[in-house]
Design an enzyme around this catalytic site. Structure first.
Site, short mmCIF file in Angstrom:
data_model
loop_
_atom_site.label_atom_id
_atom_site.label_comp_id
_atom_site.label_asym_id
_atom_site.label_seq_id
_atom_site.Cartn_x
_atom_site.Cartn_y
_atom_site.Cartn_z
N ASN A 97 -54.83 21.02 -23.49
CA ASN A 97 -55.91 20.68 -22.57
C ASN A 97 -56.63 21.91 -22.01
O ASN A 97 -57.86 21.98 -22.00
CB ASN A 97 -55.40 19.78 -21.45
CG ASN A 97 -54.23 20.38 -20.69
OD1 ASN A 97 -53.50 21.23 -21.19
ND2 ASN A 97 -54.05 19.94 -19.46
N GLY B 202 -46.70 20.60 -20.45
CA GLY B 202 -46.99 19.38 -21.18
C GLY B 202 -46.45 18.16 -20.45
O GLY B 202 -46.22 18.19 -19.23
N SER B 203 -46.21 17.09 -21.18
CA SER B 203 -45.82 15.83 -20.58
C SER B 203 -44.38 15.87 -20.08
O SER B 203 -43.54 16.63 -20.58
CB SER B 203 -45.97 14.69 -21.59
OG SER B 203 -44.97 14.78 -22.60
N THR B 204 -44.09 15.01 -19.12
CA THR B 204 -42.74 14.95 -18.57
C THR B 204 -41.70 14.50 -19.59
O THR B 204 -40.62 15.11 -19.67
CB THR B 204 -42.72 14.03 -17.33
OG1 THR B 204 -43.54 14.63 -16.31
CG2 THR B 204 -41.32 13.84 -16.79
N VAL C 190 -41.60 14.91 -22.87
CA VAL C 190 -41.33 16.03 -23.77
C VAL C 190 -40.63 17.15 -23.02
O VAL C 190 -39.69 17.78 -23.52
CB VAL C 190 -42.63 16.54 -24.42
CG1 VAL C 190 -42.36 17.78 -25.28
CG2 VAL C 190 -43.25 15.44 -25.28
N GLY C 191 -41.06 17.41 -21.79
CA GLY C 191 -40.46 18.46 -20.97
C GLY C 191 -38.98 18.21 -20.70
O GLY C 191 -38.17 19.14 -20.67
N GLU D 4 -43.94 23.19 -16.57
CA GLU D 4 -44.98 22.52 -15.78
C GLU D 4 -45.28 21.22 -16.49
O GLU D 4 -45.80 21.22 -17.61
CB GLU D 4 -46.24 23.37 -15.66
CG GLU D 4 -47.21 22.78 -14.65
CD GLU D 4 -48.61 22.66 -15.17
OE1 GLU D 4 -49.17 21.54 -15.06
OE2 GLU D 4 -49.15 23.64 -15.68
N CYS E 202 -53.32 18.33 -15.71
CA CYS E 202 -52.13 17.84 -15.00
C CYS E 202 -52.37 17.74 -13.50
O CYS E 202 -51.72 16.93 -12.82
CB CYS E 202 -50.94 18.75 -15.29
SG CYS E 202 -51.27 20.49 -14.95
#
Length: 485
Positions: free
Chosen positions: A154, A231-233, A235-236, A253, A287
């Protein structure tokens, strides 16, 4: 100035080369799906080689002159300024940035490099007293070694650089795996900048490949000491699990579901302007974007009318056109997901004021009213140009609603009573919140990061310096010590 070449290659040990996988990754323009370039994907063997090269190079790079590191970073910042139009075009065509968003991202990236250029001379140790007679204690701050960086699509240039520049500045070497939707703006363009700036071969390495093939392998690679991921939660959490098993440091993050609180004494016009920017900047694929607008019931009608009117005026479509505010989402899957989220929320009882449809990958600016805490648009991260408006009766209900999700990244709060605002802000479970502003704020000299399911660690200033380094205790027994046996 000749444009950069070989941006469709892997970059390992200072060499631009194809990856070892047989299949290719196609890089497409999200607005019209036109072909940009393609990569022969990196294999696990390529990942091994990149990390081994970085490990070997870290032995000398960590001992390099702080002035040398600073000069290379300053040169990279100057080159970015010189190549501003070139990277602007890549941000427009690779990730659907408008010219405004590209300008903001490039400036942020340059600011981050300049901030990091001060890090080589800010790695301070200390001498402390000892409880043992005749002993001296020295604490040295040292580079970690090798840092693995997984960057998003992004804000790819900036969100890669906010880890790359500090890591290199303090004497680490890096291996970067960019998102497959943004290999140029997320990694290879930055590698070219540092190559041109004179960074020694092996300090900065790039592997571009499918996450299904190299993702977990990259994350768990035993050479890296820290994994930086944005990135996304979901995947994180997976990255956190793999990294934790390897006892790595983690800088994560993750997602956000950011609340924008408007108290009963707020300046409505000022709140409208801030909320429009906070929601629709870069199609809300940020985000920190304003996800939920919480407004006191006494000014709900006035705010909603003005907000909807202004949202209607936003130009959407081709990001390359002057004046476009809302461009395409990253792909058709993302556009369909946002439209589905809006439809599910309407089915749950919300009112669609404007928007709700997509033209290709461009989702219209969308506003929903009558939203309640049990509706999809309240509970889920939208990551697209749609927003729900929720009313509250008093400050306590506003705080409860703001905290009623699993996320805690950013937020905003509008009031004319600053002390009231500060006291409420301190009760919001979020890593960052901005009074009489909007939620999309990031400055390289401040602590950036979230609470709850929005991440671990902090980026920026001395906070990222701490993440990127370790400390070692060295004691010296100056006088003979008396032992009990």
């Amino acid at each position: 100035m000749e444009k950069y070449q070989d941006l469709d290659k892997q970059f390992i040990s200072g060499e631009w080369q194809d990856g070892g996988e047989e299949d290719y990754l196609e890089n497409l323009n999200p607005y019209d799906n036109s072909f940009l370039n393609r990569y022969k994907g990196a294999s696990t063997q390529d990942v091994d080689r990149a990390f081994q090269v970085a490990k070997e190079k870290s032995k000398t790079w960590s001992q390099s002159s702080p002035i040398e590191r600073r000069e290379i970073l300053l040169k990279a910042a100057a080159l970015l300024e010189q190549r501003k139009e070139e990277i602007t075009q890549w941000l427009i065509k690779e990730v659907g940035s408008t010219r405004l968003k590209a300008a903001v991202e490039i400036q942020q990236t340059r600011d981050m490099i300049l901030e990091a250029s001060s890090f080589p001379t800010r790695m301070k140790g200390m001498i402390t007293n000892s409880s043992v007679p005749g002993k001296e204690n020295y604490i040295f701050r040292k580079a970690l070694g090798v840092v693995g960086i997984i960057s998003p699509w992004n804000f790819p240039l900036y969100l890669s650089m906010r880890s790359i520049a500090p890591a290199i500045a303090v004497g680490n070497t890096v291996v970067v795996k960019p998102a497959s939707q943004s290999p140029v703006t997320g990694a290879t363009f930055a590698a070219k900048l540092f190559e041109e700036a004179g960074l020694p071969a092996g300090v900065f390495n790039v592997v571009v490949g499918k996450s299904s093939i190299i993702g977990d392998y990259f994350t768990g690679h035993p050479v890296s000491r820290l994994i930086s991921f944005t990135g996304s939660t979901p995947v994180g959490k997976g990255i956190g699990r793999i990294g934790g098993e390897g006892l790595k440091k983690l800088a994560l993050e993750l997602g956000g579901n950011n609340a924008f609180l408007i108290l009963d004494d707020a300046d409505v016009d000022r709140a409208v302007d801030a909320a429009i920017f906070g929601r629709f900047m870069h199609q809300a694929q940020i985000c920190m974007s304003t996800n939920r607008i919480l407004i006191h019931e006494s000014i709900r009608e006035e705010f909603t009318q003005k907000f909807v009117q202004k949202a209607k005026s936003l130009k959407y479509g081709d990001p390359a056109e002057e004046g476009t505010v809302v461009g395409p989402l990253i792909d058709n899957k993302a556009a369909k997901r946002v439209v589905d989220l809006v439809q599910r929320t309407v089915a749950a009882g919300a009112t669609l004021e404007i928007g709700g449809s997509a033209e290709g990958n461009v989702v219209q600016p969308t506003v929903l009213t009558g939203v309640t805490r049990d509706m999809p648009i309240f509970q889920e991260e939208v990551f697209g140009p749609a927003v729900g408006i929720i009313s509250f009766k008093d400050d306590e209900e506003a705080i409860e609603l703001a905290n009623a999700t699993e996320f805690g990244l950013s937020g905003a709060l509008h009031t004319k009573d600053l002390q009231r605002g500060i006291q409420i802000a301190k009760r919001i479970e979020t890593g960052m919140i901005h009074i009489n502003d909007q939620s999309v704020n990031d400055e390289p000299q401040t602590p950036f990061g979230g609470e709850k399911n929005s991440g671990l660690g902090r980026f920026g200033d001395d906070f990222i310096l701490d993440e990127m380094t370790t400390v070692q205790w060295v004691s010296v027994q100056v006088e003979p010590r008396q032992y009990p046996f």
